[in-house]
Design an enzyme around this catalytic site. Structure first.
Site, PDB file in Angstrom:
ATOM      1  N   HIS A 311      34.153  87.971  67.489  1.00  0.00           N
ATOM      2  CA  HIS A 311      33.063  87.588  68.388  1.00  0.00           C
ATOM      3  C   HIS A 311      33.287  88.249  69.726  1.00  0.00           C
ATOM      4  CE1 HIS A 311      30.248  85.102  70.637  1.00  0.00           C
ATOM      5  NE2 HIS A 311      29.673  84.879  69.468  1.00  0.00           N
ATOM      6  N   ASP A 369      29.030  82.223  61.352  1.00  0.00           N
ATOM      7  CA  ASP A 369      28.384  82.803  60.177  1.00  0.00           C
ATOM      8  C   ASP A 369      29.286  82.852  58.957  1.00  0.00           C
ATOM      9  OD1 ASP A 369      25.854  83.285  61.243  1.00  0.00           O
ATOM     10  OD2 ASP A 369      26.640  84.980  62.366  1.00  0.00           O
TER      11      ASP A 369
HETATM   12  N1  CMC Z   1      36.350  93.112  61.052  1.00  0.00           N
HETATM   13  C1  CMC Z   1      37.282  94.056  61.329  1.00  0.00           C
HETATM   14  N2  CMC Z   1      37.579  94.491  62.568  1.00  0.00           N
HETATM   15  C2  CMC Z   1      36.898  93.934  63.584  1.00  0.00           C
HETATM   16  C3  CMC Z   1      35.925  92.951  63.375  1.00  0.00           C
HETATM   17  C4  CMC Z   1      35.664  92.536  62.063  1.00  0.00           C
HETATM   18  N3  CMC Z   1      34.746  91.602  61.797  1.00  0.00           N
HETATM   19  N4  CMC Z   1      35.393  92.594  64.574  1.00  0.00           N
HETATM   20  C5  CMC Z   1      36.035  93.325  65.500  1.00  0.00           C
HETATM   21  N5  CMC Z   1      36.937  94.145  64.890  1.00  0.00           N
HETATM   22  C6  CMC Z   1      37.893  95.060  65.562  1.00  0.00           C
HETATM   23  C7  CMC Z   1      37.174  96.272  66.121  1.00  0.00           C
HETATM   24  O1  CMC Z   1      37.138  97.322  65.169  1.00  0.00           O
HETATM   25  C8  CMC Z   1      38.066  96.604  67.306  1.00  0.00           C
HETATM   26  O2  CMC Z   1      39.244  97.217  66.812  1.00  0.00           O
HETATM   27  P1  CMC Z   1      40.007  98.352  67.703  1.00  0.00           P
HETATM   28  O3  CMC Z   1      40.449  97.661  68.958  1.00  0.00           O
HETATM   29  O4  CMC Z   1      41.124  98.799  66.827  1.00  0.00           O
HETATM   30  O5  CMC Z   1      38.980  99.419  67.960  1.00  0.00           O
HETATM   31  C9  CMC Z   1      38.487  95.237  67.831  1.00  0.00           C
HETATM   32  O6  CMC Z   1      38.416  94.363  66.691  1.00  0.00           O
HETATM   33  C10 CMC Z   1      37.599  94.708  68.949  1.00  0.00           C
HETATM   34  O7  CMC Z   1      36.273  94.604  68.443  1.00  0.00           O
HETATM   35  P2  CMC Z   1      34.951  95.081  69.179  1.00  0.00           P
HETATM   36  O8  CMC Z   1      34.127  95.887  68.227  1.00  0.00           O
HETATM   37  O9  CMC Z   1      35.285  95.691  70.498  1.00  0.00           O
HETATM   38  O10 CMC Z   1      34.292  93.703  69.428  1.00  0.00           O
HETATM   39  P3  CMC Z   1      32.795  93.448  69.897  1.00  0.00           P
HETATM   40  O11 CMC Z   1      32.880  92.367  70.878  1.00  0.00           O
HETATM   41  O12 CMC Z   1      32.143  94.712  70.342  1.00  0.00           O
HETATM   42  O13 CMC Z   1      32.078  92.975  68.559  1.00  0.00           O
HETATM   43  C11 CMC Z   1      31.195  91.606  66.864  1.00  0.00           C
HETATM   44  C12 CMC Z   1      31.835  91.651  68.259  1.00  0.00           C
HETATM   45  C13 CMC Z   1      30.771  90.171  66.561  1.00  0.00           C
HETATM   46  C14 CMC Z   1      29.948  92.508  66.834  1.00  0.00           C
HETATM   47  C15 CMC Z   1      32.247  92.090  65.823  1.00  0.00           C
HETATM   48  O14 CMC Z   1      33.385  91.256  65.858  1.00  0.00           O
HETATM   49  C16 CMC Z   1      31.661  92.135  64.418  1.00  0.00           C
HETATM   50  O15 CMC Z   1      30.996  93.108  64.067  1.00  0.00           O
HETATM   51  N6  CMC Z   1      31.915  91.080  63.573  1.00  0.00           N
HETATM   52  C17 CMC Z   1      31.354  91.035  62.246  1.00  0.00           C
HETATM   53  C18 CMC Z   1      29.902  90.615  62.305  1.00  0.00           C
HETATM   54  C19 CMC Z   1      29.736  89.139  62.597  1.00  0.00           C
HETATM   55  O16 CMC Z   1      30.367  88.289  61.997  1.00  0.00           O
HETATM   56  N7  CMC Z   1      28.811  88.828  63.524  1.00  0.00           N
HETATM   57  C20 CMC Z   1      28.457  87.460  63.879  1.00  0.00           C
HETATM   58  C21 CMC Z   1      28.846  87.111  65.280  1.00  0.00           C
HETATM   59  S1  CMC Z   1      28.703  85.336  65.592  1.00  0.00           S
HETATM   60  C22 CMC Z   1      27.059  84.914  65.423  1.00  0.00           C
HETATM   61  C23 CMC Z   1      26.097  85.737  66.209  1.00  0.00           C
HETATM   62  O17 CMC Z   1      26.372  86.220  67.303  1.00  0.00           O
HETATM   63  O18 CMC Z   1      24.982  85.894  65.743  1.00  0.00           O
END
Ligand code: CMC
Length: 435
Positions: A311, A369
């Protein structure tokens, strides 16, 4: 501006004698925020923050999240307490009005919302224009946007009464729109809303019933639906809420703004994640395949994510995930589903991921989710309806945030800047002279 802004930070521009003193704003809780509005005027520079991870775009009194501690408050009330004691309609009142209602206020509010549940009869025709297999979110984007063509009498955004009626209409009609999207998919007659039923109960009725026979909504499932709606009702300045605010900042009407929010919610990184979790679990198929799947997730080149994990704000357990995990067991118990293979798989995946260095180092925990899809599937919803249900619940948050924005005297059209990295100015070259 909140607080008296006594503190400030000063930024000086290297190589010049220029500096800018930026007031610090304090909220009720949470970190201080530097007011950078004068930065460009003082120093001629912008700030760079892709994804807005360090940028507060507005003041808000509605929802507070402490991502490190896993805290979520609606108008100051912890989500755990609201989930245990409140109802969705009471939470809707709270989010919209700022205080918990007195019994008479709640009654009046509920009556106000419920008397708007029907759709203009001509809106039925819209459904026939969609393909039978249209995704419910596609239908919702279209139909909600189209509401602005039907309810002209509540489009004046500068009139508080008009805003109130639009809010009631949106909250009330959303379950009808979503339930009809499903009925259209499966070729069953549309069920008209029943205003003698509660909000979540009425939705389950319209979704499940057919005109040919009586239908009684299971009260335990109605309570579970109500709980899911409470948990999804608002979540601060997330992507879809920010979309609603940005669209609204132009003066667009509320129906158009909420349609924009629905579009933003649809993506798998946001509301579409609940649908994606179930697809992922189905693809993994068996506990023995988890290690292979997690290796793929950790491989940067694969672009595979562990859906339902991570998140932007929570660097701890999403408090909603804990509540929904418990509800999930209760609903499966009520439905007599013992040892559901998807739930078993999800629990094992969660256990392994929570102990895996990759996820621990990045503070990736299950979000709402991760479990909502499992509970919704058990309740008989097809995966394609999951995000539509999220949209139904989030409408109250969107419209509360939209109203707050319209009433905010500091509100201006949302218009970010950029770092331009394209070609510098150059002269046009005629076709024959292009090398
Ligand atoms: N699986 C694997 N790696 C992950 C995941 C994941 N679900 N989420 C983040 N990471 C990694 C990401 O690759 C990055 O790694 P590195 O530092 O090596 O590059 C690190 O963790 C930091 O992540 P980020 O991409 O900078 O985080 P963000 O804040 O930009 O993204 C997110 C947040 C929710 C989009 C992401 O965690 C994600 O895509 N999760 C899966 C989709 C999901 O479950 N979404 C629902 C969110 S809650 C309900 C809502 O908001 O609607």
């Amino acid at each position: 501006m909140s607080g008296s802004a006594k503190r400030s930070i000063t930024i000086s521009l290297d190589g010049t004698n220029k500096s800018s003193t930026l007031p610090l704003m304090d909220g009720t809780i949470g970190p201080a925020v530097a007011d950078i509005r004068r930065l460009y005027g003082d120093l001629g520079i912008f700030t760079y923050d892709p994804g807005y991870g360090a940028t507060a775009a507005c003041e808000s009194k509605i929802t507070y999240i402490d991502g490190d501690e896993g805290v979520l408050l609606y108008r100051g009330y912890p989500i755990e307490q609201l989930a245990e004691h409140s109802t969705f309609i009471e939470v809707a009142y709270l989010l919209m009005n700022g205080e918990l209602p007195k019994p008479t206020e709640l009654k009046e509010f509920e009556f106000g919302v419920l008397r708007h549940t029907m759709l203009h009869e001509q809106i039925r025709q819209f459904y026939n224009g969609f393909r039978r297999d249209a995704h419910p979110m596609a239908v919702m984007c279209g139909v909600v946007g189209a509401l602005s063509a039907f309810y002209h009498d509540s489009l004046d955004i500068n009139n508080p009464e008009s805003r109130r009626i639009s809010a009631f209409r949106l909250i009330a009609k959303m379950p009808t729109i979503a339930a009809w999207a499903h009925k259209y998919n499966i070729g069953q007659p549309f069920m008209y809303p029943r205003n003698d039923l509660g909000y979540a109960e009425n939705f389950l009725y319209m979704f499940n019933a057919v005109p040919a026979e009586p239908f009684k909504v299971n009260p335990i499932l109605a309570r579970a639906m109500d709980l899911i709606m409470i948990l999804h009702a608002d979540h601060e300045q997330n992507a879809s809420t920010s979309t609603v605010r940005l669209a609204g900042s132009t003066g667009a009407n509320p129906f158009a703004c909420i349609a924009a929010g629905i579009a933003s919610l649809w993506g798998p990184a946001h509301g579409g994640a609940n649908e994606a979790v179930l697809k992922m679990l189905a693809e993994i198929g068996h506990v023995r395949n988890i290690p292979e799947f997690l290796s793929e997730v950790k491989d940067k080149g694969s672009h595979t994510k562990l859906m339902g994990f991570g998140h932007r704000v929570y660097k701890n357990y999403d408090p909603r995930a804990k509540i929904i995990q418990k509800a999930c067991h209760e609903v499966l118990g009520e439905l007599g589903i013992k040892g559901d293979p998807l739930l078993d798989l999800a629990l094992e995946l969660e256990k392994i991921a929570l102990n895996d260095k990759y996820f621990v180092d990045r503070k990736l925990y299950p979000n709402v989710d991760f479990y909502s899809g499992i509970i919704l599937k058990a309740m008989g919803f097809p995966t394609s309806m999951f995000t539509a249900l999220f949209a139904v619940s989030r409408t109250v948050g969107w419209i509360s945030q939209w109203s707050e924005m319209i009433e905010d005297p500091e509100q201006r059209i949302g218009r970010p800047r950029q770092i331009y990295t394209g070609a510098a100015q150059r002269d046009y070259v005629t076709p024959g002279r292009r090398g």
